[in-house]
Design a protein around this motif. Structure first.
Motif, PDB file in Angstrom:
ATOM      1  N   GLN A 185      -2.777   3.507  -2.606  1.00 48.82           N
ATOM      2  CA  GLN A 185      -2.538   3.295  -1.428  1.00 48.82           C
ATOM      3  C   GLN A 185      -1.145   2.707  -0.938  1.00 48.82           C
ATOM      4  O   GLN A 185      -0.801   1.751  -1.768  1.00 48.82           O
ATOM      5  N   PRO A 186      -0.330   3.633  -0.493  1.00 51.09           N
ATOM      6  CA  PRO A 186       1.104   2.886  -0.297  1.00 51.09           C
ATOM      7  C   PRO A 186       1.158   1.655   0.411  1.00 51.09           C
ATOM      8  O   PRO A 186       0.344   1.522   1.376  1.00 51.09           O
ATOM      9  N   PHE A 187       2.178   0.683   0.398  1.00 51.70           N
ATOM     10  CA  PHE A 187       2.258  -0.593   1.418  1.00 51.70           C
ATOM     11  C   PHE A 187       2.768  -0.059   2.602  1.00 51.70           C
ATOM     12  O   PHE A 187       3.943   0.582   2.742  1.00 51.70           O
ATOM     13  N   THR A 188       2.154  -0.511   3.860  1.00 51.66           N
ATOM     14  CA  THR A 188       2.658  -0.284   5.065  1.00 51.66           C
ATOM     15  C   THR A 188       3.285  -1.238   5.831  1.00 51.66           C
ATOM     16  O   THR A 188       2.750  -2.475   5.411  1.00 51.66           O
ATOM     17  N   ARG A 189       3.698  -1.019   6.920  1.00 52.97           N
ATOM     18  CA  ARG A 189       4.280  -2.426   7.793  1.00 52.97           C
ATOM     19  C   ARG A 189       2.961  -2.951   8.455  1.00 52.97           C
ATOM     20  O   ARG A 189       3.160  -4.021   8.759  1.00 52.97           O
ATOM     21  N   GLN A 190       1.980  -2.376   8.472  1.00 51.20           N
ATOM     22  CA  GLN A 190       0.860  -2.992   9.387  1.00 51.20           C
ATOM     23  C   GLN A 190       0.266  -3.896   8.297  1.00 51.20           C
ATOM     24  O   GLN A 190      -0.211  -5.046   8.582  1.00 51.20           O
ATOM     25  N   GLU A 191       0.163  -3.369   6.925  1.00 48.94           N
ATOM     26  CA  GLU A 191      -0.220  -4.454   5.944  1.00 48.94           C
ATOM     27  C   GLU A 191       0.477  -5.537   5.983  1.00 48.94           C
ATOM     28  O   GLU A 191       0.324  -6.749   5.783  1.00 48.94           O
TER      29      GLU A 191
END
Length: 201
Positions: free
Chosen positions: A77-83
């Protein structure tokens, strides 16, 4: 606007925003920031807004983590701004409890040990030796009081009056910019500058 970069990207569901790696990084940074807050609280009595630095360090650690996994072919899973926002929120909330919970001033100022150092109002009515159970209950009251007051204040201050909060707005813009190709390079420079700042404080 930086937001145009993300216009084609779908917002992940909340289950993908609350990841194990986000909570691991939040825990580590929360402990680190709590020590920093306690030191500042006991020495100066004031603390700066830690939103930006929490978002920055959260991005740096998880981005490094995901890059290593990507090179080994294990990234699911790529790193998102929401995370990134989840990490920043957890870190600021946990370190904020150290400050607003009174660990650097009034919580231990009520104890018998401190009261013995004063000659004024040194009686049983003015002394409270905080036990672990009492402190946990007290921190729940302090934390949930803020949570319940936020709901009506959000409607009045953000929805009705459309007020812009400098700290939160700056953090949002910063997290958005980190998740662009140019922002990742900028984040590395800012992490170095932040390391120098904490080494001086």
């Amino acid at each position: 606007s930086v937001e145009k970069v993300f216009s084609s990207k779908e917002v992940p569901p909340w289950q993908k925003q609350l990841t194990l790696r986000a909570f691991v990084v939040s825990f580590v940074l929360g402990v680190l920031f709590t020590f920093i807050v306690m030191k500042l609280n006991l020495t100066t009595g004031i603390i700066p807004s830690l939103n930006v630095s929490a978002g920055l360090l959260g991005f740096f650690f998880v981005k490094t983590w995901t890059k290593l996994l990507e090179k080994s072919g294990m990234l699911r899973q790529p790193f998102t701004r929401q995370e990134n926002t989840v990490i920043q929120t957890c870190v600021v909330a946990s370190s904020g409890i150290a400050f607003s919970g009174g660990f650097g001033n009034y919580l231990f100022g009520m104890s018998e040990v401190v009261a013995k150092q004063s000659t004024e109002a040194n009686n049983a009515q003015n002394i409270k030796n905080p036990t672990l159970g009492w402190m946990i209950g007290f921190l729940f009251v302090v934390s949930f009081l803020g949570l319940f007051s936020v709901v009506p204040l959000r409607k009045i201050m953000i929805i009705d009056f459309k007020l812009i909060y400098p700290s939160g707005t700056a953090t949002a813009h910063l997290i958005n910019s980190f998740h662009t190709p140019q922002g990742a390079k900028l984040a590395k420079k800012q992490v170095r500058a932040l390391g120098k700042f904490f080494s001086f404080s």
